[in-house]
Write an enzyme that holds these catalytic residues in place. Structure first.
Site, PDB file in Angstrom:
ATOM      1  N   GLY A 120       0.970  -5.548   1.535  1.00  0.00           N
ATOM      2  CA  GLY A 120       2.276  -5.759   0.919  1.00  0.00           C
ATOM      3  C   GLY A 120       2.306  -5.457  -0.563  1.00  0.00           C
ATOM      4  O   GLY A 120       3.306  -5.735  -1.238  1.00  0.00           O
ATOM      5  N   HIS A 147       6.352   7.545   3.135  1.00  0.00           N
ATOM      6  CA  HIS A 147       6.459   6.631   1.994  1.00  0.00           C
ATOM      7  C   HIS A 147       7.638   7.027   1.101  1.00  0.00           C
ATOM      8  O   HIS A 147       8.354   6.162   0.599  1.00  0.00           O
ATOM      9  CB  HIS A 147       5.157   6.630   1.188  1.00  0.00           C
ATOM     10  N   ALA A 176      12.936   5.718  -0.954  1.00  0.00           N
ATOM     11  CA  ALA A 176      14.303   6.153  -1.261  1.00  0.00           C
ATOM     12  C   ALA A 176      15.331   5.248  -0.601  1.00  0.00           C
ATOM     13  O   ALA A 176      16.411   5.008  -1.155  1.00  0.00           O
ATOM     14  CB  ALA A 176      14.497   7.597  -0.803  1.00  0.00           C
TER      15      ALA A 176
END
Length: 200
Positions: A20, A61, A66
């Protein structure tokens, strides 16, 4: 993603694979952008596409970032991260570097390293030390916050190969040096942040 619980400052985020850590960096960038219309955020990406799987991973990714943080710009610079931090830093700009581990890999274990002789490897090590020193100075002097993402890989078994052991040692040293110049250090595990260091 929920809001970051602390004021945004220069921060080192460490963690294992899929812990994370990148998501936390994105969260900080999102919250920074939401604070003011004058704020901007830029990510320095250090990954290189060595093969088809890595190309797809990078593309995924990029798509995910985005979608989650539309205002986060991306600059690809796998080698000269110190200069990129200097160039992009500004009082109203949050700079994210993702990730330090890949940056170190490019410098200390480049493609074709097995063909280098001892003197060439020694020169490479000196080049890395100079790069690391410039990077630490760039982070220390940055007029805006810098969020640094890196792997914590020193918790497992000792690697068998000499060069891999040297890499693990170099990464541990880099993490310690970066932690010293960052007001906040966070360790991620299972998507949960554990604060290791807070601003005084």
């Amino acid at each position: 993603m929920t809001s970051a619980p602390h004021p945004i400052t220069t921060e080192l985020i460490l963690g294992g694979q899929k812990s994370g850590k990148s998501r936390r960096a994105e969260l900080l960038a999102r919250d920074w952008l939401a604070q003011s219309g004058d704020h901007r955020a830029v990510l320095i990406a250090t990954a290189e596409a060595w093969d088809d799987e890595m190309r797809e991973r990078i593309a995924r990714h990029q798509r995910d970032r985005a979608e989650r943080v539309p205002g986060l710009q991306t600059v690809e610079d796998p080698h000269d991260v110190a200069a990129a931090v200097v160039r992009l830093s500004a009082p109203q700009t949050l700079v994210v570097v993702d990730c330090l581990t890949l940056w170190l890999t490019h410098w200390t274990m480049p493609s074709g390293m097995e063909t280098l002789d001892f003197e060439q490897k020694q020169a490479l090590a000196l080049d890395w030390q100079a790069q690391a020193a410039m990077f630490l100075e760039a982070v220390r002097k940055s007029p805006g916050p810098v969020v640094l993402v890196g792997n914590e890989i020193g918790l497992g078994v000792i690697p068998m190969g000499r060069e891999v052991r040297a890499f693990v040692d170099a990464l541990g040293t880099l993490n310690q040096q970066v932690a010293q110049v960052c007001p906040r250090v966070t360790l991620m595990a299972a998507g949960l942040p554990l604060t290791l260091k807070e601003p005084c």
